[in-house]
Design a protein around this motif. Structure first.
Motif, PDB file in Angstrom:
ATOM      1  N   ALA A  49       0.827  -1.210   0.000  1.00  0.00           N
ATOM      2  CA  ALA A  49       0.000   0.000   0.000  1.00  0.00           C
ATOM      3  C   ALA A  49       0.862   1.261   0.000  1.00  0.00           C
ATOM      4  O   ALA A  49       0.611   2.197  -0.771  1.00  0.00           O
ATOM      5  CB  ALA A  49      -0.944   0.001   1.203  1.00  0.00           C
ATOM      6  N   MET A  50       1.890   1.290   0.855  1.00  0.00           N
ATOM      7  CA  MET A  50       2.739   2.477   0.914  1.00  0.00           C
ATOM      8  C   MET A  50       3.501   2.669  -0.396  1.00  0.00           C
ATOM      9  O   MET A  50       3.633   3.802  -0.887  1.00  0.00           O
ATOM     10  CB  MET A  50       3.708   2.373   2.095  1.00  0.00           C
ATOM     11  N   TYR A  51       3.985   1.578  -0.973  1.00  0.00           N
ATOM     12  CA  TYR A  51       4.682   1.688  -2.256  1.00  0.00           C
ATOM     13  C   TYR A  51       3.733   2.200  -3.338  1.00  0.00           C
ATOM     14  O   TYR A  51       4.096   3.069  -4.138  1.00  0.00           O
ATOM     15  CB  TYR A  51       5.252   0.328  -2.663  1.00  0.00           C
ATOM     16  N   TYR A  52       2.518   1.664  -3.367  1.00  0.00           N
ATOM     17  CA  TYR A  52       1.527   2.100  -4.362  1.00  0.00           C
ATOM     18  C   TYR A  52       1.208   3.587  -4.191  1.00  0.00           C
ATOM     19  O   TYR A  52       1.176   4.347  -5.166  1.00  0.00           O
ATOM     20  CB  TYR A  52       0.252   1.274  -4.211  1.00  0.00           C
ATOM     21  N   LEU A  53       0.985   4.003  -2.949  1.00  0.00           N
ATOM     22  CA  LEU A  53       0.578   5.385  -2.702  1.00  0.00           C
ATOM     23  C   LEU A  53       1.713   6.379  -2.943  1.00  0.00           C
ATOM     24  O   LEU A  53       1.472   7.507  -3.382  1.00  0.00           O
ATOM     25  CB  LEU A  53       0.057   5.523  -1.268  1.00  0.00           C
ATOM     26  N   THR A  54       2.963   5.974  -2.664  1.00  0.00           N
ATOM     27  CA  THR A  54       4.084   6.905  -2.844  1.00  0.00           C
ATOM     28  C   THR A  54       4.663   6.864  -4.253  1.00  0.00           C
ATOM     29  O   THR A  54       5.065   7.899  -4.794  1.00  0.00           O
ATOM     30  CB  THR A  54       5.214   6.604  -1.838  1.00  0.00           C
ATOM     31  N   SER A  55       4.706   5.678  -4.870  1.00  0.00           N
ATOM     32  CA  SER A  55       5.383   5.544  -6.165  1.00  0.00           C
ATOM     33  C   SER A  55       4.431   5.532  -7.358  1.00  0.00           C
ATOM     34  O   SER A  55       4.793   5.990  -8.438  1.00  0.00           O
ATOM     35  CB  SER A  55       6.224   4.257  -6.184  1.00  0.00           C
ATOM     36  N   ILE A  56       3.223   5.011  -7.186  1.00  0.00           N
ATOM     37  CA  ILE A  56       2.254   4.964  -8.288  1.00  0.00           C
ATOM     38  C   ILE A  56       1.316   6.166  -8.221  1.00  0.00           C
ATOM     39  O   ILE A  56       1.176   6.925  -9.184  1.00  0.00           O
ATOM     40  CB  ILE A  56       1.444   3.654  -8.258  1.00  0.00           C
ATOM     41  N   ALA A  57       0.680   6.369  -7.057  1.00  0.00           N
ATOM     42  CA  ALA A  57      -0.189   7.535  -6.887  1.00  0.00           C
ATOM     43  C   ALA A  57       0.617   8.796  -6.590  1.00  0.00           C
ATOM     44  O   ALA A  57       0.104   9.910  -6.730  1.00  0.00           O
ATOM     45  CB  ALA A  57      -1.190   7.283  -5.763  1.00  0.00           C
ATOM     46  N   GLN A  58       1.875   8.621  -6.153  1.00  0.00           N
ATOM     47  CA  GLN A  58       2.816   9.710  -5.884  1.00  0.00           C
ATOM     48  C   GLN A  58       2.270  10.717  -4.865  1.00  0.00           C
ATOM     49  O   GLN A  58       2.332  11.925  -5.050  1.00  0.00           O
ATOM     50  CB  GLN A  58       3.212  10.410  -7.186  1.00  0.00           C
ATOM     51  N   LEU A  59       1.745  10.169  -3.757  1.00  0.00           N
ATOM     52  CA  LEU A  59       1.317  11.003  -2.641  1.00  0.00           C
ATOM     53  C   LEU A  59       2.472  11.163  -1.663  1.00  0.00           C
ATOM     54  O   LEU A  59       3.433  10.389  -1.674  1.00  0.00           O
ATOM     55  CB  LEU A  59       0.104  10.370  -1.948  1.00  0.00           C
ATOM     56  N   ASP A  60       2.379  12.149  -0.795  1.00  0.00           N
ATOM     57  CA  ASP A  60       3.467  12.486   0.115  1.00  0.00           C
ATOM     58  C   ASP A  60       3.656  11.406   1.180  1.00  0.00           C
ATOM     59  O   ASP A  60       2.722  11.060   1.910  1.00  0.00           O
ATOM     60  CB  ASP A  60       3.177  13.829   0.789  1.00  0.00           C
ATOM     61  N   GLY A  61       4.889  10.878   1.287  1.00  0.00           N
ATOM     62  CA  GLY A  61       5.175   9.787   2.210  1.00  0.00           C
ATOM     63  C   GLY A  61       5.058  10.183   3.666  1.00  0.00           C
ATOM     64  O   GLY A  61       4.586   9.407   4.497  1.00  0.00           O
ATOM     65  N   ILE A  62       5.485  11.387   4.020  1.00  0.00           N
ATOM     66  CA  ILE A  62       5.423  11.822   5.415  1.00  0.00           C
ATOM     67  C   ILE A  62       3.974  11.950   5.868  1.00  0.00           C
ATOM     68  O   ILE A  62       3.595  11.494   6.959  1.00  0.00           O
ATOM     69  CB  ILE A  62       6.177  13.155   5.595  1.00  0.00           C
ATOM     70  N   MET A  63       3.139  12.552   5.027  1.00  0.00           N
ATOM     71  CA  MET A  63       1.723  12.688   5.373  1.00  0.00           C
ATOM     72  C   MET A  63       1.052  11.322   5.470  1.00  0.00           C
ATOM     73  O   MET A  63       0.244  11.067   6.374  1.00  0.00           O
ATOM     74  CB  MET A  63       1.019  13.552   4.326  1.00  0.00           C
ATOM     75  N   LEU A  64       1.391  10.421   4.547  1.00  0.00           N
ATOM     76  CA  LEU A  64       0.818   9.077   4.585  1.00  0.00           C
ATOM     77  C   LEU A  64       1.243   8.336   5.849  1.00  0.00           C
ATOM     78  O   LEU A  64       0.441   7.633   6.473  1.00  0.00           O
ATOM     79  CB  LEU A  64       1.250   8.289   3.349  1.00  0.00           C
ATOM     80  N   GLY A  65       2.512   8.489   6.225  1.00  0.00           N
ATOM     81  CA  GLY A  65       2.985   7.851   7.447  1.00  0.00           C
ATOM     82  C   GLY A  65       2.220   8.333   8.663  1.00  0.00           C
ATOM     83  O   GLY A  65       1.878   7.551   9.558  1.00  0.00           O
ATOM     84  N   THR A  66       1.918   9.626   8.697  1.00  0.00           N
ATOM     85  CA  THR A  66       1.145  10.184   9.805  1.00  0.00           C
ATOM     86  C   THR A  66      -0.282   9.637   9.806  1.00  0.00           C
ATOM     87  O   THR A  66      -0.836   9.303  10.862  1.00  0.00           O
ATOM     88  CB  THR A  66       1.117  11.718   9.711  1.00  0.00           C
ATOM     89  N   LEU A  67      -0.888   9.525   8.612  1.00  0.00           N
ATOM     90  CA  LEU A  67      -2.243   8.981   8.511  1.00  0.00           C
ATOM     91  C   LEU A  67      -2.288   7.526   8.979  1.00  0.00           C
ATOM     92  O   LEU A  67      -3.243   7.106   9.648  1.00  0.00           O
ATOM     93  CB  LEU A  67      -2.735   9.077   7.065  1.00  0.00           C
ATOM     94  N   VAL A  68      -1.262   6.764   8.633  1.00  0.00           N
ATOM     95  CA  VAL A  68      -1.207   5.368   9.068  1.00  0.00           C
ATOM     96  C   VAL A  68      -1.114   5.289  10.589  1.00  0.00           C
ATOM     97  O   VAL A  68      -1.766   4.449  11.229  1.00  0.00           O
ATOM     98  CB  VAL A  68      -0.015   4.641   8.415  1.00  0.00           C
ATOM     99  N   LEU A  69      -0.327   6.175  11.187  1.00  0.00           N
ATOM    100  CA  LEU A  69      -0.202   6.184  12.647  1.00  0.00           C
ATOM    101  C   LEU A  69      -1.527   6.556  13.304  1.00  0.00           C
ATOM    102  O   LEU A  69      -1.944   5.927  14.286  1.00  0.00           O
ATOM    103  CB  LEU A  69       0.891   7.158  13.073  1.00  0.00           C
ATOM    104  N   VAL A  70      -2.204   7.576  12.763  1.00  0.00           N
ATOM    105  CA  VAL A  70      -3.514   7.962  13.296  1.00  0.00           C
ATOM    106  C   VAL A  70      -4.496   6.796  13.174  1.00  0.00           C
ATOM    107  O   VAL A  70      -5.251   6.491  14.107  1.00  0.00           O
ATOM    108  CB  VAL A  70      -4.059   9.202  12.553  1.00  0.00           C
ATOM    109  N   GLY A  71      -4.466   6.135  12.014  1.00  0.00           N
ATOM    110  CA  GLY A  71      -5.339   4.985  11.815  1.00  0.00           C
ATOM    111  C   GLY A  71      -5.052   3.872  12.804  1.00  0.00           C
ATOM    112  O   GLY A  71      -5.970   3.213  13.297  1.00  0.00           O
ATOM    113  N   SER A  72      -3.776   3.668  13.113  1.00  0.00           N
ATOM    114  CA  SER A  72      -3.416   2.603  14.050  1.00  0.00           C
ATOM    115  C   SER A  72      -3.888   2.927  15.462  1.00  0.00           C
ATOM    116  O   SER A  72      -4.277   2.029  16.216  1.00  0.00           O
ATOM    117  CB  SER A  72      -1.901   2.381  14.038  1.00  0.00           C
TER     118      SER A  72
END
Length: 469
Positions: A49-72
């Motif tokens: 998921a992280m690879y898809y979102l950062t490399s294919i969808a090219q979304l910001d990795g730092i923001m995604l990491g924060t969202l994953v932490l909030v989700g957890s």
């Protein structure tokens, strides 16, 4: 009082062989297949998921990491609530099984939506979409993890059967891991390698995983009585506060929780970082499937020998050996990070070491539930396994968040064919340095574990106390 109880040293129970068997025919198979279903859904999220979102969808990795932490964090709350509900309520399907069934929709549906983000949306809207899906996925995963974990202490007290369930679950997890690790990237590339390809392949695997989890619900059984007693031995209703206090006083459960957290974080980080390691360190993304293969196949030999090893050496020693192999495998790769032969050797050793850690930590934690009941008179399998599920969820999410944070901090560029030196160091950090530290922490905790020899006598006393056949 229970807190002052001692095991009978004059007439100890020598082994779990004197505790009656309780698992029905087909239950192990159904449970293993269900865990495989949960594994393939979770592994898509944790590994790709992280690879898809950062490399294919090219979304910001730092923001995604924060969202994953909030989700957890939200998922952790959901896990705890699920555990409370398991302990408090019952149904015609049992205390645990309904939650296995209910978890399928939020877990599978949210992951499918995560890979369905429309490219036409604004980047900010795509990020919001991803955040909602990540939160819902964590809620569903936490429900499944708590319920699936609680099936073990509700199925049997027999430590040998617990080991069998742990081994069969490890086999299911490995089967799911092989399917995802070996098949996902090649299938995506075969379909086209774009967003549509990721969605199609993900949807097929999600449907398969959901059917396997449904079968786990259908075949599972709850055989162990949940009876809480006061100091005089009379049955009682346990206030929430008393249950929490009994868990916090259970030193072995706290140690087992830390072992599970560190080992799961290590394994999740290894899985999620392999695709980065293959593409940018070894220079070929297709090496990801081969590295996964060489780490999984030798583990099958370890799995086959696991019951014999446990019988001869015990759970604790086998896990210690596993952590040593895992650490050695990661350190070997540091001799020459770009060497493909050393990468293969390292992944083989780490895979062989990871198998005992993932398969047998369940036996350690399950014994702490019996220990807590013996010590305090309070048995809270749902709440305790929800905390275990919380550990697994936080471990998985924190590993993914850490990848996003570290890659963002080291200036990883998903659109670049070659990465900067700082980004390369970031990839080595998530694939070798941090996993080695985590495995070392797990090793230290297991080194001081002393419950294994005491457990058979504890179970014997509990069965007599509760009138179990």
């Amino acid at each position: 009082m229970f807190a002052e109880s001692k095991t009978n040293e004059e007439h100890p129970v020598e082994s779990s062989s004197e505790i009656p068997l309780q698992l029905r025919k087909g239950q192990l198979v159904g449970d293993s297949m269900g865990v495989a279903g949960g594994a393939i859904i979770s592994l898509i999220f944790s590994s790709f998921a992280m690879y898809y979102l950062t490399s294919i969808a090219q979304l910001d990795g730092i923001m995604l990491g924060t969202l994953v932490l909030v989700g957890s964090i939200i998922g952790a709350v959901s896990s705890f609530v699920t555990g409370i509900m398991i302990d408090k309520f019952n149904s015609k399907y049992g205390k645990v099984r309904p939650w296995v069934l209910v978890s399928i929709l939020p877990m599978a549906g949210s992951l499918l939506l995560l890979f369905s983000i429309p490219e036409s949306l604004a980047v900010s809207t795509q990020m919001v979409w991803a955040g909602i899906c990540i939160i819902l996925f964590n809620i569903g995963t936490s429900m499944y993890s708590s319920a699936s974990g609680s099936l073990i202490p509700m199925a049997t007290r027999n430590q040998l059967e617990v080991t069998k369930m742990g081994s069969s679950r490890a086999l299911g997890t490995m089967g799911g891991a092989m399917l995802v690790s070996l098949g996902y990237v090649p299938l995506v590339e075969l379909v086209g390698g774009d967003r549509r390809a990721y969605l199609i392949v993900t949807a097929i695997i999600i449907i398969l995983g959901s059917l396997l989890i449904f079968n786990q619900f259908r075949t599972s059984r709850e055989n162990v009585k949940t009876v809480n007693r006061d100091a005089s031995g009379m049955e009682k209703k346990v206030p929430f506060k008393d249950a929490i206090v009994s868990i916090l006083k259970n030193k072995y459960f706290l140690a087992g929780w830390l072992i599970l957290f560190t080992s799961t974080t290590m394994l999740a980080m290894n899985n999620a970082s392999t695709v980065y390691y293959a593409r940018y360190i070894l220079g070929n993304i297709n090496m990801q499937s081969l590295l996964s293969l060489v780490s999984i196949v030798p583990s099958l030999l370890v799995l086959a020998a696991l019951p014999i090893l446990v019988k001869k050496m015990g759970v604790r020693v086998v896990i210690l050996m596993g952590t040593i192999f895992a650490i050695a495998g990661m350190l070997i790769r540091l001799l020459d990070t770009s060497s493909i032969p050393l990468a293969f050797i390292g992944f083989i050793l780490s895979g062989m070491g990871a198998l005992p850690m993932s398969a047998l930590v369940t036996a350690l934690i399950n014994s702490t539930i019996d220990y807590g009941e013996w010590k305090s008179g309070i048995r809270s399998p749902g709440m305790m396994m929800s905390l275990v599920g919380m550990a697994a969820l936080l471990a998985s999410s924190l590993s993914i968040s850490s990848i996003g944070w570290i890659l963002g901090a080291t200036h990883y560029d998903g659109s670049a064919a070659q990465q900067s030196e700082s980004a390369i160091q970031g990839i080595l950090t998530i694939s070798i340095y941090l996993p080695t530290i985590l495995a070392s922490i797990a090793f230290i905790c297991v080194l001081f574990w002393r419950l294994e020899k005491q457990h058979p006598q504890i179970v014997s006393e509990l069965r007599a106390r509760n009138g179990e056949n």
